[in-house]
Design a protein around this motif. Structure first.
Motif, PDB file in Angstrom:
ATOM      1  N   LEU A  17       1.199   7.249  -6.499  1.00  6.89           N
ATOM      2  CA  LEU A  17       0.269   8.373  -6.624  1.00  6.89           C
ATOM      3  C   LEU A  17       0.993   9.704  -6.456  1.00  6.89           C
ATOM      4  O   LEU A  17       0.724  10.673  -7.196  1.00  6.89           O
ATOM      5  CB  LEU A  17      -0.838   8.238  -5.576  1.00  6.89           C
ATOM      6  CG  LEU A  17      -1.844   7.096  -5.783  1.00  6.89           C
ATOM      7  CD1 LEU A  17      -2.762   6.984  -4.578  1.00  6.89           C
ATOM      8  CD2 LEU A  17      -2.664   7.323  -7.040  1.00  6.89           C
ATOM      9  N   LEU A  49      -5.976   6.840 -11.343  1.00  2.00           N
ATOM     10  CA  LEU A  49      -6.887   5.722 -11.068  1.00  2.00           C
ATOM     11  C   LEU A  49      -6.181   4.370 -11.094  1.00  2.00           C
ATOM     12  O   LEU A  49      -6.664   3.418 -10.473  1.00  2.00           O
ATOM     13  CB  LEU A  49      -8.030   5.713 -12.090  1.00  2.00           C
ATOM     14  CG  LEU A  49      -9.020   6.878 -12.020  1.00  2.00           C
ATOM     15  CD1 LEU A  49      -9.999   6.793 -13.175  1.00  2.00           C
ATOM     16  CD2 LEU A  49      -9.758   6.857 -10.691  1.00  2.00           C
ATOM     17  N   SER A  59       0.832  -1.209   0.000  1.00  2.00           N
ATOM     18  CA  SER A  59       0.000   0.000   0.000  1.00  2.00           C
ATOM     19  C   SER A  59       0.867   1.260   0.000  1.00  2.00           C
ATOM     20  O   SER A  59       0.564   2.241  -0.702  1.00  2.00           O
ATOM     21  CB  SER A  59      -0.926  -0.010   1.215  1.00  2.00           C
ATOM     22  OG  SER A  59      -1.769  -1.152   1.198  1.00  2.00           O
ATOM     23  N   ILE A  91      -4.956   3.036  -7.712  1.00  2.00           N
ATOM     24  CA  ILE A  91      -6.136   2.743  -6.896  1.00  2.00           C
ATOM     25  C   ILE A  91      -6.759   1.420  -7.324  1.00  2.00           C
ATOM     26  O   ILE A  91      -7.151   0.593  -6.479  1.00  2.00           O
ATOM     27  CB  ILE A  91      -7.148   3.900  -7.007  1.00  2.00           C
ATOM     28  CG1 ILE A  91      -6.547   5.181  -6.427  1.00  2.00           C
ATOM     29  CG2 ILE A  91      -8.449   3.547  -6.295  1.00  2.00           C
ATOM     30  CD1 ILE A  91      -7.429   6.409  -6.595  1.00  2.00           C
ATOM     31  N   ALA A  92      -6.857   1.196  -8.635  1.00  2.00           N
ATOM     32  CA  ALA A  92      -7.433  -0.060  -9.124  1.00  2.00           C
ATOM     33  C   ALA A  92      -6.585  -1.260  -8.697  1.00  2.00           C
ATOM     34  O   ALA A  92      -7.113  -2.305  -8.298  1.00  2.00           O
ATOM     35  CB  ALA A  92      -7.559  -0.020 -10.651  1.00  2.00           C
ATOM     36  N   SER A 100      -6.969  -0.437   0.921  1.00  2.00           N
ATOM     37  CA  SER A 100      -7.393   0.082  -0.384  1.00  2.00           C
ATOM     38  C   SER A 100      -8.170   1.387  -0.217  1.00  2.00           C
ATOM     39  O   SER A 100      -8.062   2.293  -1.066  1.00  2.00           O
ATOM     40  CB  SER A 100      -8.244  -0.962  -1.112  1.00  2.00           C
ATOM     41  OG  SER A 100      -9.425  -1.245  -0.373  1.00  2.00           O
ATOM     42  N   ILE A 101      -8.936   1.515   0.874  1.00  3.52           N
ATOM     43  CA  ILE A 101      -9.617   2.784   1.146  1.00  3.52           C
ATOM     44  C   ILE A 101      -8.584   3.885   1.405  1.00  3.52           C
ATOM     45  O   ILE A 101      -8.731   5.027   0.934  1.00  3.52           O
ATOM     46  CB  ILE A 101     -10.565   2.628   2.347  1.00  3.52           C
ATOM     47  CG1 ILE A 101     -11.737   1.709   1.966  1.00  3.52           C
ATOM     48  CG2 ILE A 101     -11.087   3.982   2.814  1.00  3.52           C
ATOM     49  CD1 ILE A 101     -12.676   1.412   3.116  1.00  3.52           C
ATOM     50  N   ILE A 104      -7.172  -2.023  -5.007  1.00  2.00           N
ATOM     51  CA  ILE A 104      -8.439  -2.706  -4.754  1.00  2.00           C
ATOM     52  C   ILE A 104      -8.295  -4.199  -4.956  1.00  2.00           C
ATOM     53  O   ILE A 104      -8.918  -5.011  -4.253  1.00  2.00           O
ATOM     54  CB  ILE A 104      -9.539  -2.118  -5.672  1.00  2.00           C
ATOM     55  CG1 ILE A 104      -9.829  -0.667  -5.264  1.00  2.00           C
ATOM     56  CG2 ILE A 104     -10.817  -2.948  -5.607  1.00  2.00           C
ATOM     57  CD1 ILE A 104     -10.770   0.042  -6.200  1.00  2.00           C
ATOM     58  N   THR A 157      -7.167   4.945  -1.850  1.00  2.26           N
ATOM     59  CA  THR A 157      -8.156   5.754  -2.569  1.00  2.26           C
ATOM     60  C   THR A 157      -8.216   7.167  -2.015  1.00  2.26           C
ATOM     61  O   THR A 157      -8.278   8.151  -2.768  1.00  2.26           O
ATOM     62  CB  THR A 157      -9.536   5.084  -2.467  1.00  2.26           C
ATOM     63  OG1 THR A 157      -9.457   3.757  -2.981  1.00  2.26           O
ATOM     64  CG2 THR A 157     -10.570   5.866  -3.258  1.00  2.26           C
ATOM     65  N   GLY A 164      -5.310   9.057  -3.260  1.00  3.57           N
ATOM     66  CA  GLY A 164      -5.491   9.483  -4.646  1.00  3.57           C
ATOM     67  C   GLY A 164      -6.405  10.690  -4.766  1.00  3.57           C
ATOM     68  O   GLY A 164      -6.118  11.636  -5.533  1.00  3.57           O
ATOM     69  N   VAL A 165      -7.505  10.690  -3.992  1.00  3.36           N
ATOM     70  CA  VAL A 165      -8.409  11.848  -4.009  1.00  3.36           C
ATOM     71  C   VAL A 165      -7.703  13.087  -3.464  1.00  3.36           C
ATOM     72  O   VAL A 165      -7.885  14.211  -3.966  1.00  3.36           O
ATOM     73  CB  VAL A 165      -9.682  11.521  -3.199  1.00  3.36           C
ATOM     74  CG1 VAL A 165     -10.571  12.755  -3.082  1.00  3.36           C
ATOM     75  CG2 VAL A 165     -10.447  10.376  -3.843  1.00  3.36           C
TER      76      VAL A 165
END
Length: 423
Positions: free
Chosen positions: A85, A107, A78, A110-111, A122-123, A114, A126, A129-130
């Motif tokens: 990122l 993305l 992770s 992130i993919a 994974s959250i 997941i 994500t 990334g946001v």
């Protein structure tokens, strides 16, 4: 020797796909810079070129790490994806920020997260990334110091198409390959669970058999002593003397079977595979069957192939169990034939005219213990387990004419077969 966990092996297998994704991102970044330079003058051209090259070096180092020293936990994976990122975000910052059409590259890590890491991590990836995308919206630099609005608009539209096509291809190749590998591992785990459940049933049956054999010893000895006393008290010529003699022989037979059960357990513990030509193995089975059922009408069809197979005493007993069921169901006729299949396997076919499979669905023979009118219903279950342990399969085909049992066994190397024949 270093032992790897299941997750570490998975990281080793996916390292190639991650390297491919990262190098594709690097190539896309360098190509986009080259194309943009033909239309506008970038404000941070040198930095925008150096950063993808550094990203490519990091991708190579990560591939070496995952391959040679795979991480022991998913947290390291992770963190690496979050670094992906950040590097992509810094490059986007130097090339227009959120206005860069390649912003969808965020993305991809992130993919992958997941698919590879647990839900909580994974959250986290994500959210990272946001956060990177939000930072690009708040802080961004212009693509060029000049005014090339028309060229920038056209460049943005072309970049959007290229980004969509490239992202779709990478998702298909990388994430799709990872998902397929995970499905294969899940299927293997399901097969391992089924095998473990079957082995637990076999262990339970073995423990029950050992307990029963131990408990039967005392009553058999008591009955043997009582019969001997009754025989000594019986008068010469008394009709009961013959019955007592028959009872004594039957008690001796029971004692012999219990001793054979104990010796078979010891032999099974130390059993070793031997490579024999199929012709010699079938001849050994025929000899054993003749001793067990001297009056049975068993037709041993010829010819028998000479291909080598790996066998042991437990396999012989498994096949004899199948023959015993066939002889019981069809005393008038049983046929045994052996042939070499086209897929490099030996097929042993046992046919009879009985109706023993009327209550058993086709294709499930030997998968579980079933009820039986003439026995306890565990013979075929144990036979199937033994055959599968040696890499074979046991299949059944029922019809109005009778039942056909097909036993498939792998054929070993010819050199091993010759060695076993000489031994």
């Amino acid at each position: 020797m270093e032992w790897l966990t299941h997750s570490q092996t998975g990281f080793q297998q996916t390292a190639r796909y991650l390297l491919g994704m990262r190098l594709a991102i690097v190539a896309l970044q360098l190509i986009s810079i080259a194309v943009a330079e033909t239309m506008v003058t970038l404000a941070h051209r040198a930095e925008a070129v150096i950063l993808p090259l550094a990203y490519g070096v990091m991708a190579t180092l990560a591939w070496l790490w995952f391959t040679r020293r795979p991480p022991r936990s998913t947290q390291a994976v992770s963190l690496v994806l979050i670094v992906d990122l950040l590097l992509i975000g810094v490059w986007l910052y130097l090339t227009g920020g959120y206005t860069n059409p390649l912003v969808s590259l965020l993305l991809l890590p992130i993919a992958v997260a997941i698919v590879l890491v647990p839900l909580g991590q994974s959250i986290a990836v994500t959210v990272a990334g946001v956060a990177v995308y939000t930072s690009l919206v708040i802080w961004h630099t212009p693509v060029t110091h000049g005014h090339h609005n028309a060229n920038l608009a056209q460049l943005h539209l072309v970049g959007m198409w290229v980004t969509f096509a490239t992202t779709a291809a990478i998702l298909l190749l990388v994430v799709g390959a990872l998902a397929r590998r995970l499905r294969q591992q899940q299927a293997q785990l399901a097969q391992i669970r089924e095998t473990r459940l079957r082995d637990e049933q076999i262990i339970a049956l073995g423990l029950s058999a050992a307990a029963v054999a131990h408990r039967l010893g005392t009553p058999l000895n008591t009955m043997t002593l009582l019969v001997e006393e009754m025989k000594s008290a019986a008068l010469v010529g008394d009709p009961i003397a013959d019955d007592l003699a028959l009872m004594e022989s039957q008690l001796g037979l029971c004692t012999t079977h219990l001793q054979q059960l104990s010796s078979a357990a010891v032999q099974a513990k130390t059993a070793q595979l031997e490579n024999l030509p199929a012709r010699d193995w079938v001849a050994r089975l025929r000899e054993s069957a003749t001793l067990l059922w001297p009056g049975a009408a068993i037709e041993w069809r010829q010819p028998v192939p000479d291909c080598p197979v790996a066998v042991d005493a437990t396999l012989d007993q498994a096949v004899l169990n199948v023959l015993a069921n066939a002889v019981t169901a069809s005393p008038s006729w049983v046929a045994v034939a052996a042939s070499e299949g086209a897929d490099g396997r030996l097929e042993l076919v046992v046919e009879d005219h009985g109706d023993g499979l009327e209550s058993t669905p086709e294709g499930t023979l030997g998968d579980k213990v079933v009820s039986s009118e003439n026995g306890l219903g565990v013979g075929l279950f144990l036979s199937n387990a033994t055959i599968q342990r040696l890499g074979g399969t046991l299949k059944a085909r029922g019809s109005a004419d009778g039942t056909t049992i097909i036993i498939e066994l792998p054929i070993t190397a010819a050199t091993n077969g010759l060695a076993g024949e000489q031994a």
